[in-house]
Design an enzyme around this catalytic site. Structure first.
Site, PDB file in Angstrom:
ATOM      1  N   MET A 108     -10.699   1.128  -2.745  1.00 40.81           N
ATOM      2  CA  MET A 108     -11.700   0.395  -2.113  1.00 40.81           C
ATOM      3  C   MET A 108     -12.393   1.233  -1.353  1.00 40.81           C
ATOM      4  SD  MET A 108      -9.476  -2.770  -0.830  1.00 40.81           S
ATOM      5  CE  MET A 108     -10.462  -3.701   0.163  1.00 40.81           C
ATOM      6  N   HIS A 111       0.944  -1.064  -0.081  1.00 41.62           N
ATOM      7  CA  HIS A 111      -0.076   0.008   0.064  1.00 41.62           C
ATOM      8  C   HIS A 111       0.776   1.267   0.092  1.00 41.62           C
ATOM      9  CE1 HIS A 111       0.621  -1.411   4.348  1.00 41.62           C
ATOM     10  NE2 HIS A 111       0.375   0.328   4.534  1.00 41.62           N
TER      11      HIS A 111
END
Length: 200
Positions: A177, A123
């Site tokens: 997301m 990430h």
């Protein structure tokens, strides 16, 4: 133009995510079904409902489950670190678009050598999805882009306000997301991401 990948966060009920995806798919390029707690049968049913809702098969990506991707007629499968290696998946499904999740420049380089079509790197920024885990940051993102022979999609803590920084590091797109799945107005959120990558 930079791609936008919407990834289900596993928190919405199937019907809720299908309605959300049907509303936003004109604003994104790919929709990933990432529902690790669901069975193959449940995933297949969700995939079929997404297709019936108008999501193009070529835009539908199934996370991890090559069997479900093939059964649903999806356009792609996203291979996690513990999924089949890209070379094995390619042998089983030569026409399927293969994505590989990576976390370093070396893994990004290896994904291309193994036959993946693109990689998902992250990430990049701090994210609630990975509590306590150190983010990779823009510097490592740029290094991974330079090492990768295939397009690299960035994921993790990406918001409309920082999406431009990611694209300027050379990423071929972004994956989102909670920024869309958890938004009060998913369509407005998707539109903000699309505007951000266009401006970058």
């Amino acid at each position: 133009m930079a791609e936008i990948h919407l990834i289900s966060d596993g928190r919405l009920a199937p019907g809720e995510f299908i309605n959300l995806a049907a509303a936003v798919y004109p604003l994104v390029d790919y929709i990933h079904l990432r529902e690790k707690h669901r069975s193959a049968l449940e995933l297949l049913d969700m995939a079929k409902q997404l297709l019936l809702a108008g999501v193009p098969a070529s835009s539908l990506v199934i996370n991890d489950r090559l069997d479900v991707a093939l059964a649903a007629g999806a356009g792609a499968v996203q291979l996690a670190w513990n999924s089949l290696p890209p070379a094995a998946a390619r042998a089983a499904a030569p026409r399927l678009r293969l994505g590989r999740s990576v976390h370093s420049a070396a893994e990004a380089a290896e994904a291309g050598l193994q036959g993946a079509d693109y990689c998902l790197f992250g990430h990049v920024f701090p994210t609630a999805c990975k509590p306590g885990q150190q983010e990779r940051g823009l510097g490592l993102l740029g290094e991974a882009v330079r090492c990768s022979r295939i397009p690299l999609i960035a994921i993790g803590g990406i918001e409309p306000g920082n999406a431009g920084q990611v694209i300027r590091q050379g990423a071929a797109g972004i994956a989102v997301m909670s920024g869309i799945c958890g938004a009060g107005d998913a369509v407005s959120a998707a539109r903000a991401y699309r505007l951000a990558v266009q401006e970058a």
